[in-house]
Design a protein around this motif. Structure first.
Motif, PDB file in Angstrom:
ATOM      1  N   LEU A   1       0.813  -1.216   0.000  1.00 15.84           N
ATOM      2  CA  LEU A   1       0.000   0.000   0.000  1.00 15.84           C
ATOM      3  C   LEU A   1       0.848   1.269   0.000  1.00 15.84           C
ATOM      4  O   LEU A   1       0.397   2.314  -0.474  1.00 15.84           O
TER       5      LEU A   1
ATOM      6  N   SER B   1       0.358   4.183  -2.843  1.00 14.61           N
ATOM      7  CA  SER B   1       0.394   5.628  -2.634  1.00 14.61           C
ATOM      8  C   SER B   1       1.410   6.299  -3.554  1.00 14.61           C
ATOM      9  O   SER B   1       1.140   7.356  -4.127  1.00 14.61           O
TER      10      SER B   1
ATOM     11  N   ALA C   1      -6.127  11.883  -0.821  1.00 14.85           N
ATOM     12  CA  ALA C   1      -6.227  10.437  -0.624  1.00 14.85           C
ATOM     13  C   ALA C   1      -4.886   9.870  -0.151  1.00 14.85           C
ATOM     14  O   ALA C   1      -4.841   8.999   0.731  1.00 14.85           O
ATOM     15  N   ARG C   2      -3.799  10.367  -0.710  1.00 23.26           N
ATOM     16  CA  ARG C   2      -2.476   9.891  -0.283  1.00 23.26           C
ATOM     17  C   ARG C   2      -2.218  10.232   1.183  1.00 23.26           C
ATOM     18  O   ARG C   2      -1.657   9.427   1.931  1.00 23.26           O
TER      19      ARG C   2
ATOM     20  N   ARG D   1      -4.424  10.432   3.540  1.00 21.43           N
ATOM     21  CA  ARG D   1      -5.186   9.480   4.358  1.00 21.43           C
ATOM     22  C   ARG D   1      -4.536   8.101   4.350  1.00 21.43           C
ATOM     23  O   ARG D   1      -4.504   7.410   5.372  1.00 21.43           O
ATOM     24  N   ILE D   2      -4.029   7.680   3.198  1.00 26.91           N
ATOM     25  CA  ILE D   2      -3.349   6.390   3.122  1.00 26.91           C
ATOM     26  C   ILE D   2      -2.169   6.370   4.091  1.00 26.91           C
ATOM     27  O   ILE D   2      -1.950   5.397   4.822  1.00 26.91           O
TER      28      ILE D   2
ATOM     29  N   TYR E   1     -11.859   8.960  -4.846  1.00 28.28           N
ATOM     30  CA  TYR E   1     -10.574   8.573  -4.263  1.00 28.28           C
ATOM     31  C   TYR E   1     -10.607   8.637  -2.741  1.00 28.28           C
ATOM     32  O   TYR E   1     -10.143   7.719  -2.048  1.00 28.28           O
ATOM     33  N   LEU E   2     -11.148   9.715  -2.196  1.00 34.53           N
ATOM     34  CA  LEU E   2     -11.201   9.841  -0.740  1.00 34.53           C
ATOM     35  C   LEU E   2     -12.104   8.782  -0.125  1.00 34.53           C
ATOM     36  O   LEU E   2     -11.765   8.186   0.911  1.00 34.53           O
TER      37      LEU E   2
ATOM     38  N   THR F   1     -10.466   5.431  -0.219  1.00 41.57           N
ATOM     39  CA  THR F   1      -9.391   5.395   0.771  1.00 41.57           C
ATOM     40  C   THR F   1      -9.936   5.121   2.170  1.00 41.57           C
ATOM     41  O   THR F   1      -9.339   4.378   2.955  1.00 41.57           O
ATOM     42  N   ASN F   2     -11.095   5.704   2.489  1.00 43.36           N
ATOM     43  CA  ASN F   2     -11.681   5.523   3.820  1.00 43.36           C
ATOM     44  C   ASN F   2     -11.995   4.067   4.131  1.00 43.36           C
ATOM     45  O   ASN F   2     -11.966   3.652   5.289  1.00 43.36           O
TER      46      ASN F   2
ATOM     47  N   ILE G   1      -8.554   0.981   1.938  1.00 43.53           N
ATOM     48  CA  ILE G   1      -7.199   0.918   2.512  1.00 43.53           C
ATOM     49  C   ILE G   1      -7.189   0.275   3.899  1.00 43.53           C
ATOM     50  O   ILE G   1      -6.431  -0.681   4.130  1.00 43.53           O
TER      51      ILE G   1
ATOM     52  N   LEU H   1      -8.028   3.102 -10.269  1.00 43.24           N
ATOM     53  CA  LEU H   1      -7.667   2.807  -8.888  1.00 43.24           C
ATOM     54  C   LEU H   1      -7.329   1.334  -8.727  1.00 43.24           C
ATOM     55  O   LEU H   1      -6.323   0.967  -8.108  1.00 43.24           O
TER      56      LEU H   1
END
Length: 456
Positions: A49, A53, A85-86, A88-89, A133-134, A137-138, A141, A165
């Motif tokens: 992961l 990212s 998004a990155r 949050r990752i 994306y967000l 990610t929530n 990931i 994605l």
């Protein structure tokens, strides 16, 4: 399945939708691959992961361009979403280890008590189109980090974005039998929910969330719902810099063309600052540039679907018929695309649809109030409970009000803000369950109690 550019009405791409047979095949592949993924060391899942990212960072412009094409997000905001998004990752990657460790609670003689944490299994996620994306990610990931497999269904509007994605996840060495994508609309969603999932996540409207919940209940599938909102803001009498507050509220109301669950939908202003606030917000709303979302500098793009334009026009007509005053916008769009000009109304009340329903677009109403208690009552006069904001120069004044608000997120002197270290949840018809924060990691784990007696 045709994907339509909301700015032009042209077909961007065509995809073959999944049917019940292909969805079942993908599910069983994930069911077989998940135990092997969970058995890998956490460090190996983290490594994959981190690579994902990095790949997002390498392809920002390409990914943003597709997102803008598919749902009309202005290009600078599309790039910002990928970067967000990155961020949050990275939060999940840096925080996950401590929440997966076994917990030793008590030792008494030869007996030890322990809580262990195990992956749920195969998680189904049906997402929407406003922040693909967000939102992915929530859910995707932390689900993968904790050892789950994911069957991910993006909104059909952003199928190409979902495919990008997925391709990057696989390029990052997340196995194909650990994450798969379902293409399609309502029929594909129903077929996904017919699978014996170990958990179901859904982001979308309250009405669709009810349907998802009922389908999941047939299999006793645990269900997380991130649903509709009609988020309020209150500007108190003690605000000194009214112009700065108006600028913050403007961004909260019209970013992403008003298509944000946590965006400002209803504004309540104390009578002592009502006139200057309305003046500043009206002026700044009129300055917002609407147009081709691929062009830098345009802040308002088209709405993602033509149905949203129809709903907003109905809400606007209803408000004007019932006495609302038009301060900015409201002009009908006659060209191609799903455009709706940023529109601001004053002298609104709770008999009007836009103060009771979710608008999900650049349409906002302002209501004058006499005191804090009136504002609080009106803010809570809603079937939804996602976020609420109060602007005030004194924390001691607003803290009691904020603690009384029945929402998942409360803001003081800010709005439309989501951070990975804080939980994201809704109350009432805004949903159930939690994403983000350590709670959003633990949500993808099952606890197991261990009673351990050491033989002598």
């Amino acid at each position: 399945m045709d994907i339509i550019n909301p700015a032009t009405g042209a077909i961007i791409s065509s995809w073959e939708a999944d049917d019940a047979e292909t969805i079942s095949s993908k599910f069983h592949s994930l069911q077989a691959g998940q135990p092997l993924w969970e058995a890998q060391p956490l460090s190996q899942r983290q490594h994959a992961l981190w690579q994902f990212s990095d790949l997002l960072g390498q392809h920002v412009d390409e990914l943003a361009a597709m997102l803008t094409q598919e749902m009309g997000k202005p290009i600078s905001q599309a790039r910002a979403e990928v970067h967000g998004a990155r961020k949050r990752i990275h939060f999940f990657l840096e925080e996950s280890a401590q929440w997966l460790d076994d917990e030793y609670l008590e030792e008494e003689g030869d007996t030890t008590e322990m809580i262990g944490w195990e992956a749920i299994g195969v998680v189904g996620y049906l997402s929407t189109w406003n922040y693909p994306y967000l939102l992915a990610t929530n859910v995707v990931i932390p689900a993968l980090l904790t050892g789950n497999a994911v069957l991910y269904k993006p909104s059909p509007q952003v199928t190409g974005t979902g495919e990008q994605l997925l391709a990057l996840l696989h390029e990052a060495q997340v196995p194909r039998d650990v994450v798969q994508l379902v293409r399609g609309g309502t029929a594909a969603g129903k077929a996904l929910l017919q699978q014996p999932l170990d958990a179901c996540y859904f982001t979308g409207t309250y009405a669709n969330g009810q349907d998802v919940y009922q389908q999941a209940a047939r299999h006793m599938t645990p269900c997380h719902l991130d649903l509709s909102s009609n988020d309020p803001v209150y500007i108190t009498a003690d605000i000194q810099d009214v112009e700065a507050v108006a600028q913050t509220v403007l961004t909260g109301a019209f970013y992403n063309s008003g298509q944000s669950a946590s965006g400002v939908k209803r504004i309540y202003v104390h009578r002592d600052v009502y006139e200057p606030f309305v003046r500043h917000l009206s002026r700044e709303t009129k300055r917002l540039r609407m147009g081709d979302p691929t062009q830098e500098g345009n802040y308002i793009g088209p709405l993602a679907t033509p149905q949203q334009v129809i709903l907003l026009q109905q809400q606007l007509d209803d408000a004007l018929k019932k006495g609302a005053k038009l301060l900015a916008g409201g002009e009908p769009w006659t060209g191609a695309g799903n455009y709706f000009s940023p529109t601001l109304l004053a002298e609104v009340n709770h008999d009007m649809r836009l103060m009771q329903e979710e608008s999900f677009g650049p349409l906002v109403g302002i209501q004058e109030v006499l005191n804090d208690e009136t504002a609080l009552r009106l803010m809570q006069d809603s079937p939804f409970g996602l976020t609420a904001a109060i602007f005030s120069d004194h924390w001691a004044k607003v803290e009691p009000l904020m603690r009384r608000m029945k929402v998942g997120t409360a803001y003081w002197n800010c709005c439309d803000r989501v951070q990975p270290n804080l939980p994201w949840s809704g109350r009432k018809q805004s949903g159930m369950g939690t994403t983000l924060s350590y709670l959003g990691i633990r949500a993808f784990l099952r606890p197991k109690a261990y009673h351990l007696v050491n033989p002598r």
